[in-house]
Write a protein that holds these residues in place. Structure first.
Motif, mmCIF file in Angstrom:
data_model
loop_
_atom_site.group_PDB
_atom_site.id
_atom_site.type_symbol
_atom_site.label_atom_id
_atom_site.label_comp_id
_atom_site.label_asym_id
_atom_site.label_seq_id
_atom_site.Cartn_x
_atom_site.Cartn_y
_atom_site.Cartn_z
ATOM 1 N N THR A 191 0.828 -1.201 0.000
ATOM 2 C CA THR A 191 0.000 0.000 0.000
ATOM 3 C C THR A 191 0.863 1.251 0.000
ATOM 4 O O THR A 191 0.566 2.224 -0.681
ATOM 5 C CB THR A 191 -0.918 0.014 1.251
ATOM 6 N N SER A 192 1.940 1.217 0.780
ATOM 7 C CA SER A 192 2.774 2.409 0.976
ATOM 8 C C SER A 192 4.253 2.082 0.902
ATOM 9 O O SER A 192 4.677 0.979 1.229
ATOM 10 C CB SER A 192 2.540 3.002 2.380
ATOM 11 N N LEU A 193 5.018 3.091 0.545
ATOM 12 C CA LEU A 193 6.460 3.057 0.723
ATOM 13 C C LEU A 193 6.709 3.380 2.193
ATOM 14 O O LEU A 193 6.160 4.345 2.723
ATOM 15 C CB LEU A 193 7.134 4.123 -0.159
ATOM 16 N N VAL A 194 7.478 2.547 2.862
ATOM 17 C CA VAL A 194 7.851 2.801 4.256
ATOM 18 C C VAL A 194 9.340 3.098 4.235
ATOM 19 O O VAL A 194 10.170 2.200 4.175
ATOM 20 C CB VAL A 194 7.526 1.593 5.163
ATOM 21 N N PHE A 195 9.661 4.373 4.250
ATOM 22 C CA PHE A 195 11.047 4.798 4.061
ATOM 23 C C PHE A 195 11.840 4.714 5.358
ATOM 24 O O PHE A 195 12.519 3.753 5.627
ATOM 25 C CB PHE A 195 11.074 6.212 3.480
ATOM 26 N N GLY A 196 11.746 5.645 6.172
ATOM 27 C CA GLY A 196 12.468 5.710 7.436
ATOM 28 C C GLY A 196 12.070 6.998 8.107
ATOM 29 O O GLY A 196 11.511 7.894 7.473
ATOM 30 N N GLU A 197 12.329 7.085 9.408
ATOM 31 C CA GLU A 197 11.985 8.321 10.095
ATOM 32 C C GLU A 197 12.872 8.511 11.302
ATOM 33 O O GLU A 197 13.494 7.563 11.796
ATOM 34 C CB GLU A 197 10.517 8.343 10.502
ATOM 35 N N GLY A 198 12.903 9.743 11.748
ATOM 36 C CA GLY A 198 13.690 10.077 12.919
ATOM 37 C C GLY A 198 14.689 11.162 12.596
ATOM 38 O O GLY A 198 14.540 11.916 11.645
ATOM 39 N N ASN A 199 15.733 11.196 13.391
ATOM 40 C CA ASN A 199 16.765 12.214 13.282
ATOM 41 C C ASN A 199 17.729 11.840 12.157
ATOM 42 O O ASN A 199 18.422 10.828 12.246
ATOM 43 C CB ASN A 199 17.499 12.310 14.628
ATOM 44 N N SER A 200 17.798 12.663 11.132
ATOM 45 C CA SER A 200 18.657 12.359 9.986
ATOM 46 C C SER A 200 20.144 12.511 10.326
ATOM 47 O O SER A 200 20.993 12.154 9.521
ATOM 48 C CB SER A 200 18.296 13.253 8.798
ATOM 49 N N GLN A 201 20.432 13.038 11.516
ATOM 50 C CA GLN A 201 21.825 13.143 11.961
ATOM 51 C C GLN A 201 22.032 12.334 13.241
ATOM 52 O O GLN A 201 22.885 12.654 14.065
ATOM 53 C CB GLN A 201 22.191 14.605 12.163
#
Length: 187
Positions: A21-31
């Motif tokens: 259904t969806s792309l599940v990329f990633g999340e949170g602090n990019s650093q």
């Protein structure tokens, strides 16, 4: 990261995209200093387009909180950005197709510590054949051409496994304490 996300949104080389259904990329602090990489999205993640949001994700949140982390201080993603139908295990071909994308995501985050959540993640990123029972409890080095130096890696039990096998929570707690100590030593 946004460019990589756009590339994945437009990528048609993995059949999982057609059934998800969806792309599940990633999340949170990019650093973030620490990055958690699971196996693949489940039904809740696929529906919401976010990693680790179901029951297993709630346990992962509690595990992170126990060592002073949250989704704002860490980065969370999966080897595969699309859910395999019926939550089946990803095939070796699907993993191989998606591997360059997760490798690039790790290079872009450039964490100090890479936590591989579950056996599929650990085997894939470390290129090893041992199971999670043998890999957990040890530190490894994760290297990639796009990283300035190897990243310290730790394989931990997947929260879904801990929900099915609560007797292993003690070992998971030991791993979390070691991760916390290593993070503190890097500060």
């Amino acid at each position: 990261l946004e460019a990589l996300r756009t590339i994945l949104e437009n990528f048609d080389g993995c059949g999982l995209k057609t059934t998800a259904t969806s792309l599940v990329f990633g999340e949170g602090n990019s650093q973030a200093q620490i990055m958690f990489v699971g196996e693949a999205p489940g039904a809740d993640e696929d529906r919401m387009g976010r990693p680790f949001v179901g029951v297993s994700g709630q346990l992962l949140d509690r595990m992170m909180e126990a060592i002073g982390l949250d989704r704002k201080s860490a980065y969370i993603t999966n080897i595969l950005p699309w859910r395999p139908p019926g939550n089946r295990n990803p095939s070796p071909a699907e993993i191989a197709i998606c591997l360059p994308f997760i490798e690039r995501q790790i290079e872009l985050i450039e964490p100090d510590i890479l936590v591989m959540v579950g056996g599929v993640s650990a085997k894939t990123l470390l290129g090893r054949s041992e199971g999670i029972m043998r890999m957990r409890g040890n530190w490894f080095e994760y290297a990639s051409p796009g990283l300035p130096s190897p990243v310290q890696g730790r394989a931990i039990f997947h929260p879904a496994y801990l929900l099915r096998s609560p007797a292993h929570k003690r070992e998971a707690w030991i791993d979390l304490l070691e991760i916390k100590a290593r993070l503190k030593s890097l500060s």
